[in-house]
Design a protein around this motif. Structure first.
Motif, PDB file in Angstrom:
ATOM      1  N   GLY A  83       9.591  -3.053  -4.927  1.00  0.00           N
ATOM      2  CA  GLY A  83      10.058  -4.525  -4.791  1.00  0.00           C
ATOM      3  C   GLY A  83       9.663  -5.228  -3.787  1.00  0.00           C
ATOM      4  O   GLY A  83       8.473  -5.865  -3.759  1.00  0.00           O
ATOM      5  N   SER A  84      10.291  -5.286  -2.625  1.00  0.00           N
ATOM      6  CA  SER A  84       9.998  -6.184  -1.451  1.00  0.00           C
ATOM      7  C   SER A  84       8.631  -5.578  -0.864  1.00  0.00           C
ATOM      8  O   SER A  84       8.337  -4.143  -0.845  1.00  0.00           O
ATOM      9  N   PRO A  85       7.852  -6.194  -0.041  1.00  0.00           N
ATOM     10  CA  PRO A  85       6.871  -5.770   0.664  1.00  0.00           C
ATOM     11  C   PRO A  85       7.141  -4.651   1.535  1.00  0.00           C
ATOM     12  O   PRO A  85       6.296  -3.543   1.484  1.00  0.00           O
ATOM     13  N   MET A 142       5.601  -0.701   1.301  1.00  0.00           N
ATOM     14  CA  MET A 142       4.675  -0.298   2.257  1.00  0.00           C
ATOM     15  C   MET A 142       5.228   1.257   2.366  1.00  0.00           C
ATOM     16  O   MET A 142       4.749   2.005   3.193  1.00  0.00           O
ATOM     17  N   ARG A 143       6.297   1.528   2.212  1.00  0.00           N
ATOM     18  CA  ARG A 143       7.196   2.809   2.518  1.00  0.00           C
ATOM     19  C   ARG A 143       6.011   3.975   2.204  1.00  0.00           C
ATOM     20  O   ARG A 143       6.143   5.104   3.294  1.00  0.00           O
ATOM     21  N   PHE A 144       5.601   4.171   0.924  1.00  0.00           N
ATOM     22  CA  PHE A 144       4.725   5.481   0.857  1.00  0.00           C
ATOM     23  C   PHE A 144       3.606   5.566   1.749  1.00  0.00           C
ATOM     24  O   PHE A 144       3.365   6.546   2.558  1.00  0.00           O
ATOM     25  N   ALA A 145       2.988   4.269   2.033  1.00  0.00           N
ATOM     26  CA  ALA A 145       1.599   4.100   2.995  1.00  0.00           C
ATOM     27  C   ALA A 145       2.276   4.459   4.170  1.00  0.00           C
ATOM     28  O   ALA A 145       1.786   5.490   5.088  1.00  0.00           O
ATOM     29  N   LEU A 146       3.209   4.038   4.940  1.00  0.00           N
ATOM     30  CA  LEU A 146       3.973   4.491   6.272  1.00  0.00           C
ATOM     31  C   LEU A 146       4.545   6.058   6.209  1.00  0.00           C
ATOM     32  O   LEU A 146       3.948   6.604   7.107  1.00  0.00           O
ATOM     33  N   GLU A 147       4.963   6.322   5.170  1.00  0.00           N
ATOM     34  CA  GLU A 147       5.521   7.636   5.522  1.00  0.00           C
ATOM     35  C   GLU A 147       3.963   8.694   5.179  1.00  0.00           C
ATOM     36  O   GLU A 147       4.138   9.732   5.949  1.00  0.00           O
ATOM     37  N   THR A 194      -3.571  -5.967  -8.975  1.00  0.00           N
ATOM     38  CA  THR A 194      -3.188  -7.547  -8.485  1.00  0.00           C
ATOM     39  C   THR A 194      -2.198  -7.545  -7.478  1.00  0.00           C
ATOM     40  O   THR A 194      -1.348  -6.751  -7.434  1.00  0.00           O
ATOM     41  N   GLU A 195      -2.316  -8.467  -6.726  1.00  0.00           N
ATOM     42  CA  GLU A 195      -1.349  -8.593  -5.471  1.00  0.00           C
ATOM     43  C   GLU A 195      -0.832 -10.171  -5.560  1.00  0.00           C
ATOM     44  O   GLU A 195      -1.778 -10.943  -5.488  1.00  0.00           O
ATOM     45  N   SER A 196       0.409 -10.444  -5.385  1.00  0.00           N
ATOM     46  CA  SER A 196       0.880 -11.939  -5.328  1.00  0.00           C
ATOM     47  C   SER A 196       1.073 -12.145  -3.769  1.00  0.00           C
ATOM     48  O   SER A 196       1.428 -13.369  -3.551  1.00  0.00           O
ATOM     49  N   ASP A 197       0.888 -11.093  -2.888  1.00  0.00           N
ATOM     50  CA  ASP A 197       1.338 -11.634  -1.579  1.00  0.00           C
ATOM     51  C   ASP A 197       0.550 -11.136  -0.570  1.00  0.00           C
ATOM     52  O   ASP A 197       1.133 -10.488   0.774  1.00  0.00           O
ATOM     53  N   THR A 198      -0.768 -11.193  -0.687  1.00  0.00           N
ATOM     54  CA  THR A 198      -1.895 -10.330   0.182  1.00  0.00           C
ATOM     55  C   THR A 198      -1.651 -10.998   1.645  1.00  0.00           C
ATOM     56  O   THR A 198      -1.750  -9.996   2.616  1.00  0.00           O
ATOM     57  N   ALA A 199      -1.491 -12.409   1.663  1.00  0.00           N
ATOM     58  CA  ALA A 199      -1.651 -12.562   3.049  1.00  0.00           C
ATOM     59  C   ALA A 199      -0.281 -12.394   3.988  1.00  0.00           C
ATOM     60  O   ALA A 199      -0.556 -12.324   5.100  1.00  0.00           O
ATOM     61  N   GLU A 200       0.816 -12.136   3.153  1.00  0.00           N
ATOM     62  CA  GLU A 200       2.048 -11.342   3.826  1.00  0.00           C
ATOM     63  C   GLU A 200       1.880  -9.927   4.095  1.00  0.00           C
ATOM     64  O   GLU A 200       2.175  -9.434   5.238  1.00  0.00           O
ATOM     65  N   LEU A 201       1.532  -9.192   3.210  1.00  0.00           N
ATOM     66  CA  LEU A 201       1.567  -7.886   2.971  1.00  0.00           C
ATOM     67  C   LEU A 201       0.711  -7.187   4.187  1.00  0.00           C
ATOM     68  O   LEU A 201       1.154  -6.111   4.682  1.00  0.00           O
TER      69      LEU A 201
END
Length: 363
Positions: free
Chosen positions: A197-199, A203-208, A236-243
């Motif tokens: 869902g949200s960024p 990100m949760r899997f990466a951070l865990e 595909t990414e729609s929010d690269t600059a934010e993520l």
């Protein structure tokens, strides 16, 4: 600003130069085992400030290509020890890249014919190269919450195995469309639970995973690679600059050894990640070749601009085992042979000549 031959620290390691060897898949590990040739290949390049190995699967289901190495069995750990011993004997330093391929896999790679796994049941649209021809990636199995937790532990156990094999540290592959990247990207992650869902949720899997690996072997031994905006492997990414700046800020409290940015063209995102990341930043300016520039030249410019603390180079290290010597001399450089990049024997692997091997007028 520093240049290539100024020292730099990565965790507790004091490195003699900033010209690092980028991870590159070579597909020469039959049965998932690195070989004597693997040891020779990396030892030849021990003068790199840091070597980051080819992607190495943390589990059976993490494999995405034929003849890639693993680090999840005692036999694999013992086989890797020959490589780390060879590199260290020549004064080098080496990190193992842990790469779970996620949906970039195929049942033919797994003993039980299982489906590859992913955050969501969305096929990559790509194919596996196999002896019998190209095999289309199937729709993957969507990981359950319990399976996600087990996968995080697979990464942590692989990191412990890497240390047992003599590696100086590990790099988590969060780039190029593999599992961690699949969780980060909204095109491949359509989950509606805490991992999608949200960024922040993506990100949760990466951070865990990063936190578990850091706890397992110490954060000073852990690097993390990203490739903002990379469309490789159907991403595909729609929010690269934010993520990615947000990910850098969230990773920062872990105290990792470095963040490694594989740049695919958007320098503005790289700068934003640099601003968000308080630690050591590695840059792989992969767009340099597309622009007609040698990566080592683009990297030198990035160091001078303060954009990165060290530069990772792929093809030039592949084709030039003495790349540091050639950079100091201003060339000439061997060019990599694409025909021998993946699979095969010593040709295009350990037989690239060194500068000192060139014939002279007296020969």
């Amino acid at each position: 600003m520093p240049g290539y031959f100024d020292p730099v620290s990565i965790g507790p390691l004091e490195l003699p130069n900033r010209l690092f060897m980028a991870p590159m898949t070579r597909s020469r590990a039959k049965g998932g085992l690195p070989t004597e040739l693997t040891a020779e290949y990396y030892a030849q390049r021990a003068s790199a400030g840091l070597i980051i190995t080819e992607g190495t699967q943390p589990s059976v289901i993490g494999q995405g290509y034929i003849d890639t190495p693993g680090v999840h069995t005692a036999e694999q750990v013992a086989a890797w020890r020959k490589t780390t011993d060879a590199v260290h004997a020549r004064g080098g330093r080496i990190f193992l890249q842990i790469m779970h391929s996620g949906r970039i896999g195929h049942p033919s790679l797994y003993p039980d014919g299982a489906l590859p796994v992913a955050p969501s049941a969305i096929a990559s649209g790509e194919s596996l190269f196999a002896p019998e021809g190209m095999l289309e990636h199937p729709v993957p199995h969507e990981l359950t919450a319990e399976e996600i937790a087990a996968t995080v532990q697979d990464f942590a156990e692989a990191a412990r195995n890497a240390v047992d094999a003599g590696f100086d540290g590990v790099e988590l592959h969060g780039a190029n469309g593999y599992l961690i990247h699949q969780f980060l990207a909204d095109g491949s992650n359509r989950r509606t639970d805490a991992y999608g869902g949200s960024p922040a949720r993506r990100m949760r899997f990466a951070l865990e995973t990063a936190a578990a690996v850091a706890e397992a072997i110490g954060p000073e031994r852990v690097g993390f690679r990203v490739s903002p905006g990379n469309t490789f492997n159907g991403i595909t990414e729609s929010d690269t600059a934010e993520l990615y700046p947000a990910l850098a800020r969230e990773l920062a409290p872990l105290g990792l050894a470095y963040l490694h940015v594989m740049e695919v063209g958007d320098r503005a995102v790289t700068k934003a990640v640099r601003d968000a990341w308080p630690g050591t930043l590695l840059l792989n300016p992969t767009s340099a070749r597309a622009e007609g520039r040698r990566t080592v030249d683009a990297g030198a410019d990035a160091l001078q601009e303060g954009l990165a603390d060290a530069i990772t180079v792929g093809g030039d290290w592949l084709a030039n085992p003495d790349l540091d010597v050639r950079v100091r001399a201003g060339g000439p450089f061997n060019e990599p042979d694409p025909a021998t990049a993946y699979g095969g024997d010593h040709r295009g692997y350990t037989d690239y000549p060194r500068l000192e091997d060139r014939p002279t007028l007296e020969d």
